[in-house]
Write an enzyme that holds these catalytic residues in place. Structure first.
Site, short mmCIF file in Angstrom:
data_model
loop_
_atom_site.label_atom_id
_atom_site.label_comp_id
_atom_site.label_asym_id
_atom_site.label_seq_id
_atom_site.Cartn_x
_atom_site.Cartn_y
_atom_site.Cartn_z
N GLY A 15 -7.49 6.67 4.98
CA GLY A 15 -6.37 5.80 4.63
C GLY A 15 -6.81 4.42 4.21
N GLY A 17 -4.76 1.75 3.61
CA GLY A 17 -3.72 0.75 3.81
C GLY A 17 -4.30 -0.46 4.54
CG PHE A 18 -1.86 -3.90 5.31
CD1 PHE A 18 -2.36 -4.98 4.60
CD2 PHE A 18 -0.59 -3.45 5.01
CE1 PHE A 18 -1.61 -5.60 3.62
CE2 PHE A 18 0.17 -4.06 4.03
CZ PHE A 18 -0.34 -5.14 3.33
CD GLU A 174 11.86 -8.10 2.47
OE1 GLU A 174 11.34 -9.04 3.06
OE2 GLU A 174 11.24 -7.06 2.17
CG ASP A 303 2.96 1.85 9.70
OD1 ASP A 303 2.91 0.87 10.47
OD2 ASP A 303 3.51 1.81 8.58
CB ALA A 320 1.19 -5.94 6.92
#
Lengths: 433, 433
Positions: A15, A17-18, A174, A303, A320
């Site tokens: 992964g 991601g962050f 948002e 996550d 994040a």
């Protein structure tokens, strides 16, 4: 390969991601051989993904090729692949296209969207996890106005000009704000048959308030701001059915062509194959050091992890900064163990540093909660912008996003209003000229 | 609607390319009711499309929503739809989703790619006409390297690292140069298993020289430049077969995974329904005033028209300036006739003003031919950049493209290297680690 390279420990990170990127970066000086594999070739700055869906930013503004992030870091190899399962005993991770052996495994594959058993809703109410999802939503939103412009049937036209966002977390808030802004500020002059300012945006939240992870004051402010903009907020409301052109909220049926799903996330499916305890969202219940029970060499971060903050005892939120902190925590732990050549007798537990939370609602409107203080309006909005600009990968992206924001702020336009991909316009009764 | 509006002439323009946009803009002060319909919602700056395919620019840099171009021009309505045919007697244009009556019809729907009867090649050798095409090619090119990185079979790996561009016109030349630059300059450091600088780029041209529309000196220079960069140029060569993983050039069979088609264009299909003379590429053979025989109210402009320059007697080339000139010519003619309330006894024929032609080949390399003078190298390259920057729609796009170019020039990187859309990695024999 030299002997020293052969004896190096293999760290596999799944992964980009962050959490995964944070972990691999922090291991820059570690004498290990690191492999990072992701489904995509890019690292995505997910907090700004809704701005791709609402035509403010281009995909390249918020996504960087993972290879490029690590091209100078020689101990990292990058690959593309989708994890299907892990053989914990043999220490082999199975991908759709390759099997990779590891000494240490860091699972950071993130979450996907959760339809609570109603997977058939996904087609009608798309969610937003990848660049492709965001482009799909952008296409649907823009096409809704194009189709409404031709639609002669009054009720069918109203359905096309109605947008429902399901879920009142940051993404939902948002998204709802941005959709209302498009309708009211960006495109009214572009259409002649329809008045886009009459488009309805409805935000549906199951709980008693928006932004449940933030202080109540922020929730109330967000609600006031959205309502001032013209968004209809429905709290304590549940979606009970979705069918083509129709949504049921509680007992009420509503004709609507545009539904966007921001209601929940679920861990990637392979966690079920690990044979360890999962929470209701499929996340792995990890030890205080983020490893899984019985396998101190396997870590779950971001996550994908159901982790608790050692100090507060509260669950670590799926944001994040938490993902980055988890990734870096594991990197530091592995760095120490690999350097010393032995597992630590007692690993220091993970501790989450809450730096605050925020959500933007629209032009000059945002809410932020930092160290017990809540603030809103223009200061929060500006702060939101700065906080989201700084961590973007690469100076070039920061400049480009800053420029796009400044432009769309002063000109009231959104640059990326392109309908790409194949979609057919469906019109019930044609306006004939 | 007031009586004066009812009595207004309806001008229908089909296509939002250079010709259609040029025509509608030039009609800004005409007391007519103009409808412009395109298949897409955007106007595309096609000369820079190859830079989207090669990850330099983002789609939004070179495409603008057509509605936005005309939001201030009140006599223009914009719609989306695909033309299926025209009833010339009843003066009705049939689209997939609407029928539109017209007093004047301007057909500017442009060209699509031509596979010379081998439409089955389109899947294996994609061409580049729309944003989606360009994103598809970008995905294929970037995926080829990702797959090569995992491929253990030597010959299969070579096939993935071989790129064939079919067609030696400006698009083919620009594409071949850009592909070689990616392999040699942009990505070598990103991969560890493969040496991307060994990637082969082969440019196949049926004629005896590249850039056949330019002076011979320019053709020779382009050939020298490409070969200096490492592109293999094959002149007088024809593609005889394409099958998965294989191309036949003349009698030679070559294992290759990446083929890009830039060999020819053909008019959109509906021209066949008009019942007028077409040339071999399906283009409408028009009168000197760009109208079609027997129908002075129907005009064909841009790539759809087979027109002759009144002065030189030579065919008008299929380039952007010619399309704009044709569109503007028709707009001026219609403006005069609508103002005077009567058809002109003798319409002044269309005259093409050749402002020169150019093609870029790579970093600091380009060829240009302007008013009989040919020049090349850095001056031509800089000139190419300026000439392509100025006509971009909107100051914002000009700034953004200029910035992207400057960035990729000085940093040797390409920002938009994202693999989007669904594609599976196909590997013959896996490198096992």
């Amino acid at each position: 390969m030299t002997t020293s390279e052969l004896s190096k420990k293999n760290i596999l990170i799944v992964g980009g991601g962050f959490a995964g990127i944070g972990c691999a970066k922090k291991l820059a000086n570690c004498a290990a051989s690191i492999t990072l594999i992701d489904r995509h070739n890019y690292h995505l700055f997910q907090p700004l993904l809704y701005q791709v869906a609402t035509a403010v930013l281009s995909p390249a503004d918020i996504a960087s090729p993972i290879r490029h992030i690590f091209y100078k870091q020689e101990n990292v190899r990058v690959g593309m692949g989708e994890l299907s399962g892990v053989d914990l005993e043999k220490r082999i991770a199975h991908f759709d296209n390759v099997d990779v052996k590891y000494d240490y495994l860091v699972l950071a594959a993130g979450a996907r969207d959760e339809y609570f058993g109603k997977d058939e809703w996904a087609q009608l109410a798309p969610a937003m996890k990848t660049i492709d999802d965001a482009l799909d939503i952008r296409r649907r939103v823009l096409m809704a106005y194009e189709a409404a412009e031709w639609e002669a049937d009054e009720s069918a036209r109203r359905a096309k000009l109605t947008f429902v966002v399901v879920g009142g977390g940051p993404t939902g808030v948002e998204m709802a704000g941005a959709l209302k802004e498009i309708a009211a500020k960006t495109i009214p002059k572009d259409f002649s048959n329809i008045d886009t300012t009459t488009a309805r945006v409805i935000l549906v939240e199951g709980g008693g308030r928006l932004l449940a992870a933030m202080p109540e004051k922020a929730s109330e402010q967000a609600m006031r701001d959205l309502e001032k903009m013209g968004v209809e907020v429905r709290l304590n409301s549940f979606v009970t059915d979705i069918s083509p052109g129709m949504i049921s909220i509680g007992n009420e049926k509503l004709a609507v062509e545009n539904i966007i799903w921001a209601a929940g996330v679920r861990a990637c499916k392979f966690t079920e194959t690990l044979g360890v305890e999962l929470d209701r969202a499929g996340r792995v219940v990890v030890n205080p050091d983020l490893s899984i029970p019985g396998h101190p060499e396997v870590f779950v971060v971001g996550d994908l992890a159901h982790a608790f903050d050692e100090k507060s005892g509260r669950p670590v939120p799926g944001v994040a900064p938490a993902a980055i902190q988890m990734g870096e925590y594991v990197a530091e732990l592995l760095g120490r163990e690999i350097e010393s050549g032995a597992a630590e007798a007692e690993r220091k537990p993970f501790r989450y540093h809450d730096k605050g939370s925020m959500a933007t609602i629209g032009r000059n409107r945002a809410v932020a909660a930092i160290k017990g203080r809540t603030f809103s309006g223009f200061p929060a909005w500006l702060f939101w912008g700065i906080v989201h600009l700084i961590p973007l990968v690469g100076f070039r992206r920061r400049l480009s996003v800053m420029f796009s924001w400044a432009w769309s702020y002063f000109s009231f336009t959104k640059n990326a209003r392109l309908i790409t991909g194949n979609i057919k316009m469906k019109v019930k009764r044609l306006r004939r000229d």
